[in-house]
Design an enzyme around this catalytic site. Sequence first.
Site, PDB file in Angstrom:
ATOM      1  CB  CYS A   1      -0.965  -0.015   1.171  1.00  2.77           C
ATOM      2  SG  CYS A   1      -0.167  -0.122   2.798  1.00  2.77           S
TER       3      CYS A   1
ATOM      4  NE  ARG B   1      -3.708   2.615   2.609  1.00  2.43           N
ATOM      5  CZ  ARG B   1      -3.718   3.437   1.553  1.00  2.43           C
ATOM      6  NH1 ARG B   1      -4.835   3.599   0.865  1.00  2.43           N
ATOM      7  NH2 ARG B   1      -2.638   4.088   1.192  1.00  2.43           N
TER       8      ARG B   1
END
Lengths: 288, 128
Positions: free
Chosen positions: A246, A251
Site C-alpha cells: 500500500c 493497509r
Amino acid sequence: MNTALKISEYACPDVVVSTDWLSQNLNNPKIRIIESNEDQLLYSSGHIPGAIEIDWAKDLNDQFSRDYIQSDAFSSLLSRLGVSNDSTVILYGDKNNWWACYTFWVFKLFGHEDVRILDGGRLKWVSEGREITKEKPKLSETKYVAKIRDDKTYRAFRDEVLLVSKNRGQLVDVRSPEEFSGERLHMEGYPNEGALRGGHVPNAKSMPWARAVDTKTGCFLPASELKALYVEGLELDPKKPTIAYCRIGERSSHTWFVLHYLLGFEDVKNYDGSWTEWGNSVGYPIER
Amino acid sequence: MKLENFLSDLSMFTDRDERMEFLIDIASRFKEVPSEIAERPFKKENKVPACESDAYVWLKDNKLYFAVENPQGISAKALAVILDENFSGTDDIKNIPESLVDTVFGSTISMGKGEGLRGMVRLAKNLG
C-alpha cells in the site's frame, strides 16, 4: 450469515473470534486482549474489560530507522504488558481492524503462535452495547521471549518485489483506485506520506483493502465473497506466491491477513516499504 | 490569551496517559450544533474535507458550532471543544494556527487523523 458459521468457513477459522466468543471468554486467564487504534484517545476513553493497548507508532516502530523494533524490544513490550509466550492474544481496534491487523502481522514477525482478530473490532463491540470500561487492567510482568524477527516468511523487500514484477508474479496494490492510477500521489487526507511519482508497481492488480470488509459492521466478508473478489475477480491463484503493498505497509497488512488466513493463500508477504519506498526510488519502474 | 492559557495547562501534562485523560475530559463537553443553526442533512459546504470522523463546522454571530457524525470521532470532538472554547466570540477565528493540531495531539498522530483535524481548523478559519 451467522457469525460462527461464517468464521468456520475461513481457511484458518482459529484466527478470528466473534464478539459473542470474546464475551464468554473475558475472564479466561489464558487470554490477553489488545486494542490497536488509529485514534490515540479511543482506548483511554473506554475499552473492552481487561484490554491493554499497543500503539502502532509508539510501541512497534523503531524510532531511529524505518523498521520495526527488534526481538529484545518486542520481548520487553510484551513482558511489560503481561503477555506470555503461550497467551492467546485477541486483537481489535478502530478502522475495520486496520491497525489490529498491522499489529497481528508484527506479532507474526516475532513468531507469536496464538494471535486472533476480533471480527468487527471496536465498532461491532460498541454498537452491540457490550461492556466497555476505563479501568486499566493490573498487569503482572511476564518473561516473554520473542523469536528472532522473521523477515523472510511474511515480509517482502523492494528487490523481491522488482523480481516478482518482472516475472509477472502476483502483486496486489491495496490503495485507492486514484493512487493506483497515479492520479493521486497519496491517500486522500494523507499528503505527507506521498511519493515523487504516482502509479503502481508494474503488473500489480488493484483491490482496495476495505473491500474485504462490510464497512457498516466492520466485519470481514464471508469466504465466498472474498473468493469472488480476489480469486475470481483478480484471478489470483492461492497456490502462487503473492505480495501485497500500500503506502507504508499498514493497509496491506489487512489484505495480507485476508489472503493468508481467511482465503488460505499459501505464501503471502507484506511489502511494508510500499509506495513511499517504491515511488521515491531512483530507477524503479512505474506503471500508470 | 485564552489559547495561551489552554496550551499552558496542556503543557503541564507530560505523562501520555494523563494528557489523553485531559483531552477525553475536554471531548466530554462536546455539544452538537443546535437545530436552530443546522439540521440534517447538513450542507456539504460545512463538511470538513478528508475528515473520516465526518465533522461539520458552522460559524454564526462569531460563534463556532460543530457536528461529529462518527460516534468514535473522539479526537474530533475534543478539537471542536478546544476551538469553540478558545476562539468563539473572539476576533481570532481566521487566525487559528494550523499547528494547533500538532501541539494538542502530538507528533505521533497518524497522517490521516492529523489531516482530518487540520481540515477542521482550516474550515473554521475560512468561515471566520
